[in-house]
Design a protein around this motif. Structure first.
Motif, PDB file in Angstrom:
ATOM      1  N   THR A  47       9.157  -3.316  -2.046  1.00 49.58           N
ATOM      2  CA  THR A  47       8.149  -3.857  -2.952  1.00 49.58           C
ATOM      3  C   THR A  47       7.932  -2.883  -4.107  1.00 49.58           C
ATOM      4  O   THR A  47       8.367  -1.721  -4.047  1.00 49.58           O
ATOM      5  N   VAL A  48       7.258  -3.340  -5.137  1.00 46.54           N
ATOM      6  CA  VAL A  48       6.923  -2.449  -6.254  1.00 46.54           C
ATOM      7  C   VAL A  48       6.130  -1.254  -5.729  1.00 46.54           C
ATOM      8  O   VAL A  48       6.357  -0.107  -6.136  1.00 46.54           O
ATOM      9  N   GLU A  49       5.215  -1.520  -4.806  1.00 43.48           N
ATOM     10  CA  GLU A  49       4.399  -0.445  -4.242  1.00 43.48           C
ATOM     11  C   GLU A  49       5.214   0.442  -3.300  1.00 43.48           C
ATOM     12  O   GLU A  49       4.851   1.607  -3.063  1.00 43.48           O
ATOM     13  N   GLY A  50       6.293  -0.112  -2.752  1.00 47.68           N
ATOM     14  CA  GLY A  50       7.114   0.666  -1.840  1.00 47.68           C
ATOM     15  C   GLY A  50       8.008   1.679  -2.521  1.00 47.68           C
ATOM     16  O   GLY A  50       8.386   2.692  -1.920  1.00 47.68           O
ATOM     17  N   LEU A  51       8.344   1.436  -3.791  1.00 45.85           N
ATOM     18  CA  LEU A  51       9.278   2.314  -4.487  1.00 45.85           C
ATOM     19  C   LEU A  51       8.807   3.769  -4.554  1.00 45.85           C
ATOM     20  O   LEU A  51       9.570   4.680  -4.215  1.00 45.85           O
ATOM     21  N   VAL A  81      15.538   0.541  -6.618  1.00 50.89           N
ATOM     22  CA  VAL A  81      15.630   1.236  -5.327  1.00 50.89           C
ATOM     23  C   VAL A  81      16.575   2.428  -5.432  1.00 50.89           C
ATOM     24  O   VAL A  81      16.275   3.525  -4.936  1.00 50.89           O
ATOM     25  N   MET A  82      17.711   2.235  -6.077  1.00 51.74           N
ATOM     26  CA  MET A  82      18.650   3.351  -6.224  1.00 51.74           C
ATOM     27  C   MET A  82      18.056   4.469  -7.072  1.00 51.74           C
ATOM     28  O   MET A  82      18.274   5.656  -6.789  1.00 51.74           O
ATOM     29  N   GLN A  83      17.289   4.115  -8.085  1.00 54.27           N
ATOM     30  CA  GLN A  83      16.629   5.143  -8.895  1.00 54.27           C
ATOM     31  C   GLN A  83      15.587   5.896  -8.072  1.00 54.27           C
ATOM     32  O   GLN A  83      15.448   7.121  -8.196  1.00 54.27           O
ATOM     33  N   ALA A  84      14.858   5.164  -7.223  1.00 51.37           N
ATOM     34  CA  ALA A  84      13.873   5.810  -6.351  1.00 51.37           C
ATOM     35  C   ALA A  84      14.561   6.782  -5.397  1.00 51.37           C
ATOM     36  O   ALA A  84      14.045   7.874  -5.105  1.00 51.37           O
ATOM     37  N   PHE A  85      15.732   6.410  -4.920  1.00 51.98           N
ATOM     38  CA  PHE A  85      16.521   7.273  -4.035  1.00 51.98           C
ATOM     39  C   PHE A  85      16.949   8.548  -4.764  1.00 51.98           C
ATOM     40  O   PHE A  85      16.778   9.660  -4.253  1.00 51.98           O
ATOM     41  N   LEU A  86      17.504   8.388  -5.965  1.00 56.78           N
ATOM     42  CA  LEU A  86      17.964   9.551  -6.718  1.00 56.78           C
ATOM     43  C   LEU A  86      16.810  10.503  -7.018  1.00 56.78           C
ATOM     44  O   LEU A  86      16.936  11.717  -6.872  1.00 56.78           O
ATOM     45  N   THR A  87      15.677   9.937  -7.417  1.00 59.82           N
ATOM     46  CA  THR A  87      14.510  10.772  -7.734  1.00 59.82           C
ATOM     47  C   THR A  87      14.030  11.508  -6.489  1.00 59.82           C
ATOM     48  O   THR A  87      13.675  12.698  -6.544  1.00 59.82           O
ATOM     49  N   LEU A 116      18.847  -8.051  -8.082  1.00 56.68           N
ATOM     50  CA  LEU A 116      19.639  -6.944  -8.614  1.00 56.68           C
ATOM     51  C   LEU A 116      18.762  -5.932  -9.328  1.00 56.68           C
ATOM     52  O   LEU A 116      18.983  -4.718  -9.217  1.00 56.68           O
ATOM     53  N   ASP A 117      17.763  -6.393 -10.073  1.00 54.75           N
ATOM     54  CA  ASP A 117      16.872  -5.462 -10.766  1.00 54.75           C
ATOM     55  C   ASP A 117      16.118  -4.584  -9.770  1.00 54.75           C
ATOM     56  O   ASP A 117      15.969  -3.381  -9.980  1.00 54.75           O
ATOM     57  N   ARG A 118      15.627  -5.208  -8.681  1.00 55.00           N
ATOM     58  CA  ARG A 118      14.912  -4.406  -7.691  1.00 55.00           C
ATOM     59  C   ARG A 118      15.855  -3.440  -6.991  1.00 55.00           C
ATOM     60  O   ARG A 118      15.487  -2.299  -6.686  1.00 55.00           O
ATOM     61  N   TYR A 119      17.071  -3.868  -6.767  1.00 59.06           N
ATOM     62  CA  TYR A 119      18.051  -2.975  -6.142  1.00 59.06           C
ATOM     63  C   TYR A 119      18.320  -1.763  -7.020  1.00 59.06           C
ATOM     64  O   TYR A 119      18.397  -0.626  -6.533  1.00 59.06           O
ATOM     65  N   ARG A 120      18.443  -1.981  -8.321  1.00 61.36           N
ATOM     66  CA  ARG A 120      18.638  -0.841  -9.229  1.00 61.36           C
ATOM     67  C   ARG A 120      17.436   0.093  -9.186  1.00 61.36           C
ATOM     68  O   ARG A 120      17.589   1.325  -9.217  1.00 61.36           O
ATOM     69  N   ASP A 172       0.858  -1.190   0.000  1.00 57.48           N
ATOM     70  CA  ASP A 172       0.000   0.000   0.000  1.00 57.48           C
ATOM     71  C   ASP A 172       0.897   1.245   0.000  1.00 57.48           C
ATOM     72  O   ASP A 172       1.450   1.614   1.025  1.00 57.48           O
ATOM     73  N   THR A 173       1.025   1.875  -1.161  1.00 55.20           N
ATOM     74  CA  THR A 173       1.919   3.035  -1.282  1.00 55.20           C
ATOM     75  C   THR A 173       1.516   4.162  -0.340  1.00 55.20           C
ATOM     76  O   THR A 173       2.340   4.673   0.433  1.00 55.20           O
ATOM     77  N   GLU A 174       0.274   4.571  -0.394  1.00 57.53           N
ATOM     78  CA  GLU A 174      -0.171   5.703   0.426  1.00 57.53           C
ATOM     79  C   GLU A 174      -0.134   5.371   1.909  1.00 57.53           C
ATOM     80  O   GLU A 174       0.197   6.223   2.739  1.00 57.53           O
ATOM     81  N   GLY A 175      -0.476   4.115   2.248  1.00 53.97           N
ATOM     82  CA  GLY A 175      -0.411   3.701   3.645  1.00 53.97           C
ATOM     83  C   GLY A 175       1.010   3.727   4.173  1.00 53.97           C
ATOM     84  O   GLY A 175       1.260   4.114   5.322  1.00 53.97           O
ATOM     85  N   THR A 176       1.961   3.326   3.329  1.00 56.79           N
ATOM     86  CA  THR A 176       3.370   3.358   3.718  1.00 56.79           C
ATOM     87  C   THR A 176       3.835   4.784   3.950  1.00 56.79           C
ATOM     88  O   THR A 176       4.541   5.080   4.925  1.00 56.79           O
ATOM     89  N   ILE A 177       3.464   5.683   3.048  1.00 49.27           N
ATOM     90  CA  ILE A 177       3.847   7.093   3.192  1.00 49.27           C
ATOM     91  C   ILE A 177       3.298   7.663   4.496  1.00 49.27           C
ATOM     92  O   ILE A 177       4.012   8.330   5.264  1.00 49.27           O
ATOM     93  N   ALA A 178       2.028   7.381   4.782  1.00 50.56           N
ATOM     94  CA  ALA A 178       1.399   7.899   6.003  1.00 50.56           C
ATOM     95  C   ALA A 178       2.080   7.327   7.243  1.00 50.56           C
ATOM     96  O   ALA A 178       2.340   8.047   8.219  1.00 50.56           O
TER      97      ALA A 178
END
Length: 374
Positions: free
Chosen positions: A143-147, A174-180, A168-172, A116-122
């Protein structure tokens, strides 16, 4: 500080403890561990469930919460944030002396929010505000929703420990989510030098699942590959880290004061008793990394760990060959990593359920006692 722990620090590895309890804080043991070289702490629902089920360190707070009419979710929130706040204060000197690199404590969002993306943010916002310490990390599953949640909370200045990374794909991603997230924070005028992150890449669980499949294959080649996948996967993750944090995109953020999202080796206690108990520590030494260890692994490393220097860089070709060989034997990397993520989330939800039940029972007992005293 023991020789091995000191050597890890000299080679750029931050030693963290994967455990926290009120007893650990109040007994002075956590302070002693810090004196021995521990510079950070990670927690998860399993750790809190274990802490709450032992002893009476939480009894007084439970009685107060029961008297105040707190429900179980409120009680768990208050108990866990209190432990983490106190640990943050205890490690504040490390936070300051390391120029805010270490001295950090991780607290996970409600695991029921993992999809749950919004639930995680809250949940992240609520925990960050409640603990109210700059050396806190909010743990968010990868998770995909966590990114998108990771990107959003980083953009608001909330430091993040991204957890449950297996592939490795999910890790990449994650790093993109961090940069953004940092780019958005910078656009908002926030000081990106104050926003920190680690990416928790899990190790021993990969070997446990892969080795089970190799044993089913049963060939000589399969046997020769046992207990090699976890290290190979982690070492290739470090290669990906080096690639991402040497790009022009990163350079722009670095020039603004941003610090890289460090790789954190998690799940570093061996699952197979035939393996060396320090395997996932001494074989994952590389600059700019964190190794978070269960107490037993930390003690083993301090007692007899042999740190020989960088054991990651220079191993990339060999590591790729290990993963390729597994695929040839029919051990699907994608299947393994997807299964491990699903199992990891299920385990944390189960632990959270145990934690809720334990606190419910304690609240009920406290209210019963309070009722008889009136």
């Amino acid at each position: 500080m023991s020789n091995a722990l000191a050597q890890l620090a000299q080679h750029g590895v931050s030693v963290w403890l994967d455990d926290l309890s009120r007893e650990l804080i109040e007994s002075g043991e956590l302070s002693r561990l810090v004196d021995r070289g521990v510079v950070g702490i990670t927690t998860n629902p399993t750790i809190f469930a274990s802490a709450l089920s032992k002893g009476d360190a939480y009894a007084e707070q439970v009685r107060e919460l029961a008297a105040a009419g707190a429900d179980v979710d409120k009680a768990v929130f208050e108990i866990t944030t209190e432990d983490v706040r106190r640990a943050c204060d205890l490690l504040k000197p490390v936070y300051e002396s390391s120029q805010h690199l270490d001295g950090r404590i991780s607290l996970e969002v409600d695991p029921r929010m993992a999809r749950d993306t919004e639930g995680t943010i809250a949940s992240a916002r609520q925990l960050w505000a409640a603990v109210d310490r700059p050396n806190l990390y909010i743990k968010i599953p990868a998770t995909v929703e966590g990114l998108p949640a990771i990107t959003q909370v980083l953009s608001e200045g909330i430091s993040v420990n991204v957890t449950l990374i297996f592939s490795l794909d999910r890790y990449r991603a994650v790093m993109q989510a961090f940069l953004t997230g940092l780019e958005q924070a910078r656009e908002k005028g926030l000081d990106v030098s104050s926003i920190a992150s680690v990416a928790s890449f899990f190790v021993s669980r990969v070997d446990a699942e892969v080795d089970k499949r190799l044993d089913a294959v049963g060939s000589e080649e399969a046997t020769a590959l046992r207990s090699k996948a976890g290290l190979a996967n982690a070492r290739l993750a470090y290669q990906a880290y080096e690639e991402v944090f040497s790009t022009p995109r990163w350079d722009v953020l670095a020039d603004a004061g941003a610090k890289p999202q460090r790789p954190l080796w998690a799940s570093t206690g061996v699952k197979d008793p035939k393996l060396p108990d320090t395997l996932y520590v001494t074989e994952l030494v590389a600059p700019g990394t964190v190794n978070t260890m269960p107490g037993k692994t930390l003690e083993a490393t301090a007692d007899h760990g042999e740190v020989t220097g960088d054991t990651v860089r220079g191993s990339y070709d060999e590591s790729r060959q290990v993963l390729d060989a597994l695929e040839r034997l029919g051990v699907s990397y994608e299947e393994v990593t997807e299964k491990l993520e699903t199992e990891g989330l299920t385990k944390f939800e189960a632990s959270w359920g145990e934690l809720l039940q334990t606190v419910t029972d304690e609240l009920d007992n406290a209210r019963a006692v309070q009722g008889t005293e009136k």
